[in-house]
Design an enzyme around this catalytic site. Structure first.
Site, PDB file in Angstrom:
ATOM      1  N   GLU A  52       0.868  -1.233   0.044  1.00 16.88           N
ATOM      2  CA  GLU A  52       0.028  -0.025   0.072  1.00 16.88           C
ATOM      3  C   GLU A  52       1.041   1.247   0.173  1.00 16.88           C
ATOM      4  OE1 GLU A  52      -3.447   0.301  -0.008  1.00 16.88           O
ATOM      5  OE2 GLU A  52      -2.857  -1.835  -0.534  1.00 16.88           O
TER       6      GLU A  52
ATOM      7  N   ASP B  55      -5.206  10.643   8.856  1.00 21.40           N
ATOM      8  CA  ASP B  55      -3.931  10.140   9.218  1.00 21.40           C
ATOM      9  C   ASP B  55      -3.264  10.331  10.778  1.00 21.40           C
ATOM     10  OD1 ASP B  55      -2.965   8.258   7.386  1.00 21.40           O
ATOM     11  OD2 ASP B  55      -2.878   9.705   5.918  1.00 21.40           O
TER      12      ASP B  55
ATOM     13  N   TYR C  65     -11.071  -2.565   2.896  1.00 22.68           N
ATOM     14  CA  TYR C  65     -10.079  -2.326   3.669  1.00 22.68           C
ATOM     15  C   TYR C  65     -11.126  -1.884   4.965  1.00 22.68           C
ATOM     16  CZ  TYR C  65      -6.102   0.179   5.825  1.00 22.68           C
ATOM     17  OH  TYR C  65      -5.205   0.685   6.460  1.00 22.68           O
TER      18      TYR C  65
END
Lengths: 393, 266
Positions: free
Chosen positions: B51, B62, B177
Site C-alpha cells: 500500500e 492519518d 479495507y
C-alpha cells in the site's frame, strides 16, 4: 443521510467512512431540532436573555447622507463580541440533545474558540479547542479568554500551524471520539450537515435585519455587504435576502497584499475547485492539488477554502465577490472608529471598505441608495495588532 | 483491464493457509530513492501486497506517524507525478505484487478523476483508496477507477450502517479495507471494535475479501485479526516508525515485516 448536502455542484460529505455515522447522527438531530418548537423556544430564549438578541440596526450618522444611507447590523454587540455566538449556542444545545458530554472546536483568530468556550461553560460541557500553534502565539489574549472559561487550548504543531491544520486536528479527534463528543465546527464549511446547519443558525441575522430595515425604510436594501472567510456571517445576513432578487449580495474576501500578489485569502476569486475539510468548494491550491496558504491581516479571513454555498451563490450569479486589501481594511477600520465611534473587527473592516466605496460611488452618481453591512464583530480582540498597524507601536 | 493481482494473491495464500500481509509506506518519504528501497525491503521481508501513500498536505485520516511521513515526503519534493514514476519502478521489479494507492480526494480531482486513474493504472497500480471519500460520495471515484482498470477500494468499519455497507460491497473490488478501531491511522495497544460481525456482514453481502488495517503493529494483532476472519492485515504506522528509528531503515523494515509475515502463517 437524508440529504446529499449539495449546493448546486458544491458541498457534499467528504469524510472518512468511519465518521459517516457521526454526521448522520448530527444531521438527524439537526433536522429534528429545527422542527421542534421546544428546541426553537429554548434557543430563542438563550439568544434573547444570554446572547443579547435582537441586535441593533444602526444607521451611520456621519458616513453617507440623506440619499445614500448606510446601515450596520450590530453583531458586534452580541455576547462574545461577534456573530459566532448565535450558532455556537444552537450547536451546543444540539450536543446536549444528542447526549454528548464534550465539545471540540477549531479556531483561527480565536473568536470561534472563545464562543465555544462560552457555550462549554454555560452548558457544563468539557471543551477542547484546537488552534494552530502560530495562531496561538499571535492571539495569546484569546487563548487566555478561552482558558479563563475552562476550555483546554491545544496548539497544533503540524502543517502550516494555522486554521486549516486546526480543522484537520479537530476532525481527527472527532474520528476517535464521536461517541461522546460533538465537533462544534465554526463556519459554513465542512461536511454536510455543517454548511446548511450553521447557515440556518446564523440566518437570524438576516431575518432581523430585513425586518428592521423594512420598519425604518419601508423598503429593502439595494445592497447587502459582508466579509467572507469561511463565510458564516455573510451567509447569515444573505440567506433571508436570497429570494429578493433585486437585492445585490456582495461578499468581500481578504485581498491581503493584493489579489494578484499571491498573498491573500480570496479563495472564490483566485482559487480553484477542489475538496477540503469535507466539502467540494473553492480552494487555494497548487497545480497538483496541495492546499496552499492564505494570507490576511485579519486571522479570521485567513482560510484557504470557503463555504460551499458561497461557491454556489457565485456560480449561480446570485452573489458577487470582491476583495479588500489589508491597507483598505485598516483604513476602513480607522474610519468607522473615527467617524461613527464604533471599532469593528479587522475582518468586518473588509466589508466596510467595500461599503464605503459603494457609498462614495452612489454619492458621485447622485443616486439614492440603501446599503446594509453586517458588522460581524467588534475590534477589541484586534487592539494589540491595531496598535502596531495604526500607531506603529 | 484489471490485472486481478489481488484475486490471484488471495487464492495463492488461501491454498497455503496464510493470511495476506500488506505493508504501507509513503512514497517519497523522505526521498524517492529511500522510499523505493524501503518498499523493496518490505517485499523482501515477505509483504504480500504493498500500500503506497501519495502525500497530501492535509491528511485528515492519518495519525501523527503518517502525517509526519507525508510532510517529509512533501518537503522532499514528491508530487503525484513522481509518485506514479516510483510505482512504475516497483511494478517493473515486482510483477505480481499487488500495489494499492492510498491518497486524498483533492489530489485526484485536481488532476481530474479520469486522468489520475489512467496515470495510476499506466504506472502499474492495482487499486485506489481515497481516504476522505466515503461510500456516499464514492460512485464517481469508483467508476473512474474501474474504467481505468483499477480496483476501487473502500473502507468499512464496525459502526458502518447497513445501507453504507451495501454500497461498499457493491462498489468495492480487490479487497475491502476494514478499520480496526475508531480514529485515525496509528499504532495502538487496543483494537476496540467488534470485527467478527463486520466480516460476517460483508461476507453475506458477497463483498471482496476483508483486510484489516489501522492500528496493526504487533504479530499478536496480526494473528488476532486473521483469527477474527480477515483475509489479511495491513500495517502502516509501525513500519514507518520502524524505518524512522533505525540506522539501517531498509534492514529494519525487512526484519519487522518478516516478523509480521510469520504471524500470518497460522
Amino acid at each position: 443521510m437524508k440529504q446529499d448536502g449539495r449546493f448546486g455542484a458544491f458541498g457534499g460529505a467528504f469524510v472518512p467512512e468511519i465518521l459517516v455515522p457521526a454526521i448522520e447522527q448530527l444531521e438527524a438531530a439537526y433536522l429534528a431540532a429545527i422542527e421542534d418548537p421546544d428546541f426553537l423556544a429554548e434557543l430563542d430564549h438563550l439568544l434573547r436573555t444570554y446572547a443579547g438578541r435582537p441586535t441593533a440596526l444602526t444607521r451611520c450618522r456621519n458616513i453617507g447622507d440623506e440619499r445614500v444611507r448606510l446601515y450596520l447590523k450590530r453583531e458586534d454587540l452580541l455576547h462574545g463580541g461577534a456573530h459566532k455566538t448565535n450558532q455556537v449556542i444552537a450547536q451546543a444545545l444540539l450536543a446536549k440533545r444528542m447526549g454528548k458530554t464534550r465539545l471540540i472546536a477549531e479556531t483561527g483568530a480565536g473568536q470561534h474558540g472563545v464562543a465555544t468556550a462560552i457555550a462549554g461553560a454555560l452548558f457544563g460541557l468539557k471543551t477542547r479547542i484546537y488552534m494552530g500553534a502560530l495562531d496561538a502565539e499571535r492571539q495569546a489574549l484569546n487563548v487566555f479568554r478561552m482558558q479563563l472559561m475552562g476550555a483546554e487550548v491545544v496548539p497544533v504543531e503540524i502543517g502550516s500551524r494555522t486554521l486549516k491544520d486546526a480543522v484537520n486536528e479537530a476532525l481527527r479527534d472527532w474520528t476517535a471520539s464521536f461517541a461522546d463528543t460533538h465537533y462544534l465546527l465554526g463556519t459554513v464549511a465542512g461536511p454536510h450537515p455543517f454548511p446548511q446547519m450553521v447557515r440556518d443558525f446564523q440566518a437570524v441575522i438576516g431575518r432581523e435585519a430585513r425586518a428592521q430595515l423594512l420598519e425604518v425604510e419601508g423598503r429593502l436594501p439595494d445592497r447587502v455587504i459582508a466579509c467572507v472567510g469561511g463565510g458564516s456571517n455573510a451567509i447569515g445576513i444573505f440567506h433571508e435576502f436570497v429570494p429578493d432578487r433585486a437585492v445585490a449580495l456582495v461578499g468581500v474576501e481578504a485581498a491581503g497584499k493584493g489579489l494578484d500578489s499571491g498573498e491573500h485569502g480570496a479563495t472564490l476569486q483566485r482559487g480553484r475547485r477542489g475538496i477540503l475539510h469535507g466539502a467540494e468548494t473553492y480552494l487555494m491550491q497548487d497545480d497538483e492539488g496541495q492546499v496552499g496558504e492564505s494570507w490576511s491581516v485579519s486571522a479570521g479571513l485567513d482560510y484557504p477554502a470557503v463555504g460551499p454555498e458561497h461557491a454556489h451563490l457565485m456560480a449561480s450569479g446570485r452573489a458577487t465577490y470582491v476583495g479588500a486589501t489589508d491597507t483598505e481594511a485598516i483604513a476602513a477600520f480607522q474610519r468607522l472608529a473615527r467617524e461613527e465611534g464604533i471599532i469593528p473587527a479587522l475582518e468586518t473592516a473588509h466589508a466596510l471598505a467595500e461599503a464605503f466605496k459603494q457609498v462614495a460611488a452612489a454619492q458621485a452618481a447622485g443616486e439614492e441608495r440603501v446599503i446594509l453591512v453586517n458588522l460581524s464583530g467588534r475590534g477589541d480582540k484586534d487592539m494589540a495588532q491595531a496598535m502596531q498597524l495604526v500607531a506603529g507601536r | 483491464m484489471r490485472h486481478q493481482r489481488y484475486g490471484r494473491m488471495f487464492a495463492r495464500l488461501d491454498a497455503a493457509g496464510e493470511g495476506a500481509l500488506g505493508a504501507f509506506l509513503m512514497l517519497g518519504d523522505p526521498d524517492a530513492e529511500t522510499s523505493f528501497a524501503l518498499l523493496d525491503a518490505a517485499v523482501a521481508g515477505g509483504a504480500d501486497m504493498l500500500e503506497v501513500g501519495i502525500a497530501f498536505s492535509d491528511p485528515v485520516a492519518d495519525g501523527p506517524v503518517i502525517q509526519a511521513a507525508a510532510q517529509r515526503a512533501l518537503a522532499g519534493g514528491i508530487t503525484p507525478r513522481a509518485s506514479f514514476e516510483l510505482i512504475a519502478r516497483l511494478r517493473e521489479r515486482h510483477a505480481e505484487v499487488p500495489i494499492g494507492i492510498l491518497t486524498y480526494a483533492n489530489l485526484v480531482v485536481a488532476r481530474g478523476l479520469e486522468d489520475f486513474c489512467a496515470a495510476a493504472a499506466r504506472a502499474g497500480a492495482d487499486s485506489l483508496l481515497v481516504a476522505d471519500v466515503p461510500s456516499l460520495e464514492a460512485a464517481r471515484f469508483a467508476d473512474a477507477a474501474r474504467e481505468a482498470g483499477l480496483d476501487p477500494v473502500l473502507i468499512a468499519a464496525p459502526n458502518t450502517g447497513a445501507a453504507a455497507l451495501e454500497r461498499i460491497a457493491a462498489l468495492g473490488s480487490g479487497y475491502i479495507y476494514c478499520v480496526a478501531r475508531a480514529g485515525v491511522t496509528g499504532q495502538r495497544a487496543d483494537m476496540a471494535l467488534d470485527h467478527d460481525a463486520l466480516f460476517d456482514r460483508l461476507r453475506a453481502l458477497g463483498a471482496p475479501p476483508p483486510v484489516l488495517g489501522f492500528g496493526i503493529s504487533t504479530p499478536a494483532q496480526v494473528r488476532a485479526g486473521l483469527a477474527a476472519g480477515a483475509a489479511g492485515v495491513i500495517c502502516g504506522s509501525a513500519i514507518v516508525a520502524a524505518a524512522q528509528a533505525a540506522s539501517d531503515p531498509a534492514a529494519a523494515v525487512r526484519e519487522f515485516v518478516a516478523t509480521l509475515k510469520a504471524a500470518t502463517r497460522g
